[in-house]
Design a protein around this motif. Sequence first.
Motif, PDB file in Angstrom:
ATOM      1  N   GLY A  32      52.196  34.278  34.455  1.00 48.78           N
ATOM      2  CA  GLY A  32      51.264  35.347  34.145  1.00 48.78           C
ATOM      3  C   GLY A  32      51.795  36.687  34.621  1.00 48.78           C
ATOM      4  N   VAL A  33      51.650  37.718  33.810  1.00 48.00           N
ATOM      5  CA  VAL A  33      52.040  39.080  34.167  1.00 48.00           C
ATOM      6  C   VAL A  33      50.826  39.974  33.986  1.00 48.00           C
ATOM      7  CG1 VAL A  33      53.567  41.025  33.683  1.00 48.00           C
ATOM      8  CG2 VAL A  33      54.415  38.680  33.432  1.00 48.00           C
ATOM      9  N   MET A  34      50.426  40.687  35.050  1.00 48.68           N
ATOM     10  CA  MET A  34      49.257  41.548  35.006  1.00 48.68           C
ATOM     11  C   MET A  34      49.630  42.997  35.322  1.00 48.68           C
ATOM     12  SD  MET A  34      46.609  39.603  34.271  1.00 48.68           S
ATOM     13  CE  MET A  34      47.680  38.608  33.203  1.00 48.68           C
ATOM     14  N   LYS A  35      49.071  43.928  34.545  1.00 48.13           N
ATOM     15  CA  LYS A  35      49.283  45.346  34.800  1.00 48.13           C
ATOM     16  C   LYS A  35      47.925  46.054  34.757  1.00 48.13           C
ATOM     17  CE  LYS A  35      50.710  48.023  31.542  1.00 48.13           C
ATOM     18  NZ  LYS A  35      51.465  48.722  30.470  1.00 48.13           N
ATOM     19  N   ASP A  36      47.912  47.340  35.086  1.00 49.10           N
ATOM     20  CA  ASP A  36      46.685  48.150  35.095  1.00 49.10           C
ATOM     21  C   ASP A  36      45.644  47.496  36.013  1.00 49.10           C
ATOM     22  OD1 ASP A  36      47.972  49.777  33.202  1.00 49.10           O
ATOM     23  OD2 ASP A  36      47.218  48.547  31.561  1.00 49.10           O
ATOM     24  N   GLN A  37      44.428  47.254  35.488  1.00 53.75           N
ATOM     25  CA  GLN A  37      43.381  46.606  36.280  1.00 53.75           C
ATOM     26  C   GLN A  37      43.114  45.173  35.797  1.00 53.75           C
ATOM     27  OE1 GLN A  37      42.466  49.806  34.672  1.00 53.75           O
ATOM     28  NE2 GLN A  37      43.597  50.690  36.385  1.00 53.75           N
ATOM     29  N   ALA A  38      44.060  44.598  35.105  1.00 55.08           N
ATOM     30  CA  ALA A  38      43.866  43.260  34.548  1.00 55.08           C
ATOM     31  C   ALA A  38      43.821  42.202  35.649  1.00 55.08           C
ATOM     32  CB  ALA A  38      44.984  42.934  33.573  1.00 55.08           C
ATOM     33  N   GLN A  39      43.088  41.121  35.359  1.00 52.02           N
ATOM     34  CA  GLN A  39      42.966  40.018  36.314  1.00 52.02           C
ATOM     35  C   GLN A  39      43.105  38.685  35.584  1.00 52.02           C
ATOM     36  OE1 GLN A  39      39.350  40.270  38.627  1.00 52.02           O
ATOM     37  NE2 GLN A  39      39.561  42.468  38.972  1.00 52.02           N
ATOM     38  N   THR A  40      43.774  37.745  36.238  1.00 54.36           N
ATOM     39  CA  THR A  40      43.902  36.404  35.666  1.00 54.36           C
ATOM     40  C   THR A  40      43.833  35.353  36.761  1.00 54.36           C
ATOM     41  OG1 THR A  40      45.185  35.016  34.153  1.00 54.36           O
ATOM     42  CG2 THR A  40      46.426  36.212  35.820  1.00 54.36           C
ATOM     43  N   ILE A  41      43.364  34.189  36.384  1.00 56.03           N
ATOM     44  CA  ILE A  41      43.374  33.002  37.235  1.00 56.03           C
ATOM     45  C   ILE A  41      44.159  31.917  36.508  1.00 56.03           C
ATOM     46  CG2 ILE A  41      42.004  31.296  38.468  1.00 56.03           C
ATOM     47  CD1 ILE A  41      41.461  34.073  39.456  1.00 56.03           C
ATOM     48  N   LEU A  42      45.222  31.415  37.138  1.00 54.92           N
ATOM     49  CA  LEU A  42      45.995  30.310  36.581  1.00 54.92           C
ATOM     50  C   LEU A  42      45.696  29.047  37.373  1.00 54.92           C
ATOM     51  CD1 LEU A  42      49.556  31.847  35.930  1.00 54.92           C
ATOM     52  CD2 LEU A  42      47.628  31.656  34.350  1.00 54.92           C
ATOM     53  N   ARG A  86      54.298  41.011  43.638  1.00 57.09           N
ATOM     54  CA  ARG A  86      54.570  42.219  42.864  1.00 57.09           C
ATOM     55  C   ARG A  86      56.074  42.329  42.593  1.00 57.09           C
ATOM     56  NH1 ARG A  86      49.741  44.527  42.967  1.00 57.09           N
ATOM     57  NH2 ARG A  86      48.432  44.217  44.805  1.00 57.09           N
ATOM     58  N   VAL A  87      56.423  43.272  41.744  1.00 55.02           N
ATOM     59  CA  VAL A  87      57.824  43.506  41.432  1.00 55.02           C
ATOM     60  C   VAL A  87      58.562  43.909  42.706  1.00 55.02           C
ATOM     61  CG1 VAL A  87      59.433  44.959  40.148  1.00 55.02           C
ATOM     62  CG2 VAL A  87      57.329  44.154  39.053  1.00 55.02           C
ATOM     63  N   ASP A  88      59.694  43.282  42.960  1.00 58.97           N
ATOM     64  CA  ASP A  88      60.490  43.561  44.144  1.00 58.97           C
ATOM     65  C   ASP A  88      61.102  44.961  44.040  1.00 58.97           C
ATOM     66  OD1 ASP A  88      62.284  43.675  46.225  1.00 58.97           O
ATOM     67  OD2 ASP A  88      63.086  41.652  45.915  1.00 58.97           O
ATOM     68  N   PRO A  89      60.777  45.880  44.964  1.00 59.28           N
ATOM     69  CA  PRO A  89      61.334  47.242  44.886  1.00 59.28           C
ATOM     70  C   PRO A  89      62.857  47.268  45.009  1.00 59.28           C
ATOM     71  CG  PRO A  89      60.195  46.881  46.983  1.00 59.28           C
ATOM     72  CD  PRO A  89      59.859  45.720  46.111  1.00 59.28           C
ATOM     73  N   ILE A  90      63.429  46.290  45.706  1.00 50.86           N
ATOM     74  CA  ILE A  90      64.889  46.242  45.819  1.00 50.86           C
ATOM     75  C   ILE A  90      65.517  45.948  44.454  1.00 50.86           C
ATOM     76  CG2 ILE A  90      66.824  45.012  46.867  1.00 50.86           C
ATOM     77  CD1 ILE A  90      65.109  44.584  49.328  1.00 50.86           C
ATOM     78  N   GLN A  91      64.891  45.024  43.687  1.00 49.79           N
ATOM     79  CA  GLN A  91      65.373  44.745  42.339  1.00 49.79           C
ATOM     80  C   GLN A  91      65.285  45.998  41.470  1.00 49.79           C
ATOM     81  OE1 GLN A  91      62.884  41.353  41.228  1.00 49.79           O
ATOM     82  NE2 GLN A  91      64.728  40.090  41.159  1.00 49.79           N
ATOM     83  N   VAL A 105      49.866  37.600  29.446  1.00 44.73           N
ATOM     84  CA  VAL A 105      50.177  38.975  29.840  1.00 44.73           C
ATOM     85  C   VAL A 105      48.902  39.786  29.675  1.00 44.73           C
ATOM     86  CG1 VAL A 105      51.571  41.025  29.400  1.00 44.73           C
ATOM     87  CG2 VAL A 105      52.581  38.754  29.136  1.00 44.73           C
ATOM     88  N   GLY A 106      48.472  40.457  30.748  1.00 45.88           N
ATOM     89  CA  GLY A 106      47.224  41.200  30.708  1.00 45.88           C
ATOM     90  C   GLY A 106      47.413  42.668  31.010  1.00 45.88           C
ATOM     91  N   GLY A 107      46.607  43.501  30.362  1.00 43.93           N
ATOM     92  CA  GLY A 107      46.623  44.931  30.617  1.00 43.93           C
ATOM     93  C   GLY A 107      45.226  45.495  30.525  1.00 43.93           C
ATOM     94  N   GLY A 108      45.072  46.776  30.856  1.00 47.82           N
ATOM     95  CA  GLY A 108      43.757  47.395  30.831  1.00 47.82           C
ATOM     96  C   GLY A 108      42.822  46.731  31.811  1.00 47.82           C
ATOM     97  N   ARG A 115      49.012  48.157  41.660  1.00 45.93           N
ATOM     98  CA  ARG A 115      48.209  47.838  42.844  1.00 45.93           C
ATOM     99  C   ARG A 115      46.823  47.337  42.458  1.00 45.93           C
ATOM    100  NH1 ARG A 115      50.267  49.406  47.611  1.00 45.93           N
ATOM    101  NH2 ARG A 115      52.068  50.824  47.609  1.00 45.93           N
ATOM    102  N   GLU A 116      46.314  47.751  41.299  1.00 49.54           N
ATOM    103  CA  GLU A 116      44.968  47.348  40.895  1.00 49.54           C
ATOM    104  C   GLU A 116      44.935  45.998  40.190  1.00 49.54           C
ATOM    105  OE1 GLU A 116      46.379  50.237  39.987  1.00 49.54           O
ATOM    106  OE2 GLU A 116      45.448  51.549  41.496  1.00 49.54           O
ATOM    107  N   ALA A 117      46.074  45.527  39.719  1.00 52.07           N
ATOM    108  CA  ALA A 117      46.122  44.236  39.031  1.00 52.07           C
ATOM    109  C   ALA A 117      45.886  43.096  40.013  1.00 52.07           C
ATOM    110  CB  ALA A 117      47.468  44.058  38.342  1.00 52.07           C
ATOM    111  N   ARG A 118      45.300  42.023  39.520  1.00 49.32           N
ATOM    112  CA  ARG A 118      45.003  40.864  40.362  1.00 49.32           C
ATOM    113  C   ARG A 118      45.418  39.578  39.652  1.00 49.32           C
ATOM    114  NH1 ARG A 118      44.808  44.324  43.358  1.00 49.32           N
ATOM    115  NH2 ARG A 118      43.161  45.014  44.788  1.00 49.32           N
ATOM    116  N   GLY A 119      45.954  38.665  40.430  1.00 52.47           N
ATOM    117  CA  GLY A 119      46.317  37.362  39.893  1.00 52.47           C
ATOM    118  C   GLY A 119      46.135  36.292  40.949  1.00 52.47           C
ATOM    119  N   ASP A 120      45.837  35.095  40.511  1.00 51.90           N
ATOM    120  CA  ASP A 120      45.639  33.984  41.438  1.00 51.90           C
ATOM    121  C   ASP A 120      46.226  32.728  40.795  1.00 51.90           C
ATOM    122  OD1 ASP A 120      44.903  32.514  43.579  1.00 51.90           O
ATOM    123  OD2 ASP A 120      42.756  32.867  43.424  1.00 51.90           O
ATOM    124  N   ALA A 121      46.958  31.954  41.555  1.00 54.98           N
ATOM    125  CA  ALA A 121      47.553  30.708  41.078  1.00 54.98           C
ATOM    126  C   ALA A 121      47.028  29.557  41.915  1.00 54.98           C
ATOM    127  CB  ALA A 121      49.081  30.775  41.154  1.00 54.98           C
TER     128      ALA A 121
END
Length: 433
Positions: A317-327, A380-385, A289-292, A353-359
Motif C-alpha cells: 500500500g502507498v498512501m499520500k496526502d491525507q489518505a488512510q488504509t488498513i491492510l 515513510r520514504v527514507d530521506p537517505i534514499q 495506492v491512495g491520495g486525497g 505526514r498526514e497519510a496513515r497506514g496500518d498493516a
Amino acid sequence: MSVDTEQLFDRQIVTQLSQSQQEPEWMLERRLSALDSASRLSLPKLEKTRIDHWNFTRFQPFTEEKEIASPAELPEEVRRMVSFEAEDSVVIQKNSSPVFARLPESPKNKGVIFTDLVTATREHEDLVRKYWMTEGYQADEHKLAALHAALCSGGVFLYVPRNTEVDLPFQSLFWASGKGVGTFPHLLVVAETGSRVNVVANYVSDNDSDAVINGAVEAFVGDNARVRIATLHTQGTDTVEVAYRRTVVGRDAHLEWVVGDLNFGRTISDNTTYMKGTGGNAEIKSITVGGGEQRSNITATVHHQGTYTESDIVSRGVMKDQAQTILNGITKIDKGASKANGVQAEKVLMLSREARGDANPILLIDENDVQAGHAASVGRVDPIQMFYLMSRGLTRREAERLIIFGFVGPVLDTIPFDSLRDRITGVIERKLK
C-alpha cells in the motif's frame, strides 16, 4: 447510523427487479430471503475503519442501459480499460445492464460459456443454480452481503469444461455511470477439473459519479485446475465500493489472484480463499495506492482446510496526502489441515505526514504439524534514499517515483498480463501526480 432497508428497498422492488431479468422462481426466493436478512443484519465490523457514515443505501437500485454495437461507442477512458483484439473475449456492463459481449468461436467450440449472468441464468439454469452463492459467498454474512444478494443486477458467468485450456484472458468490464446509481455486479467463474483459464475484471466509474458499487466475485477452481484472476478497481472520488471475492480451491489446484485496489473514493475490499482440497496452492497479491482523503480497508484471508495446502499473501500500500488504509492479512489453518504452509507479508509506504497506514498480519492455527509465517512494515520514504537519488540529478518527483515503483514492484512484476500491468502502472502514475 441505522439503516432500515425494508423502507428503502421493499419486496416489490426486488420482485420487479427479478422479473425484469426473467429470472426463475428459485432466484427470486433467494433474493427475498436476502432482503429479509438485510433488514436485521448489521454492517460488517472492520479493523480500525468506521463505515457507519458511508453511503451504502442511498441510490437507484436498477439503472437500465441500451446495448452498443461497437466498442468505439465507449468513452476513451472506459475503452482503454479493455483489449478489443479479434480473438479477445469481452463482456461489458454499464450500470445494471450488459451492453456489449463477444465470445470468439475458438473457446465456444471447446464448450466454454462466457456471457452475462442474466442470459446464463435463462440458458444454463442448472449450472448457475449449482454454484451461485453456495459454498463461497454467503448472503447472511452481514448487511452488505445480504443487500448484494437481494439487489444483484447483471454480472458475468464463465464456465470452463473439464480438461479445457484457454490462453487468452476472458475480460469483463463493469462501468458505473451517472449520479445516484447503485450497481451490484456478480462475476461467477467455474473452472472444472484439469482446466486452465485466465480472467481479467475491470471496475471503473465516471470521474463525476457518486455511485454505490456493491460487487461480488465467486470462483470455483476444480481439482488440478489452474486459474489466474486479476481485478482492477478505479472508481471515482465520490464513489463507495464494496468488493467481496470468494474462491473455493480443489485438490492439487492452483489459484493466482492479483488485485489492484486503485479507487479514488472509499473502498471495502475482502478477498477470501477456501483451500478445501489436498495439495492446493494459492497466491494472493494486491496493490493499493491512495491520495486525497481516500479511505480503504483491504483484507486477504486464506482458510487452509485440506492437507498439504500452501498459500502466499503479498500486499503493498502507498498512501499520500491525507489518505488512510488498513491492510489485513489472515492465514487460518483449520484442525486437520496438516502439512499446510501459509505465509504473508503486508507493507505500507506513506508519502506525507498526514497519510496513515496500518498493516495487520494475523495467524490463526488450530493444527500442530504446519508451517506459517508473517511480516509487516509501515514507514515513510527514507530521506537517505531520496538524497542519494536527487544527488544523481533526479528531481524530487522522479526520485519519489522510483522509490514507489520499487516498493510495489514485487507485486507489479508478477502480473501475468502485460496489458493489465500497463494499465495499473498508468493509474498509479495518475494518482501520484
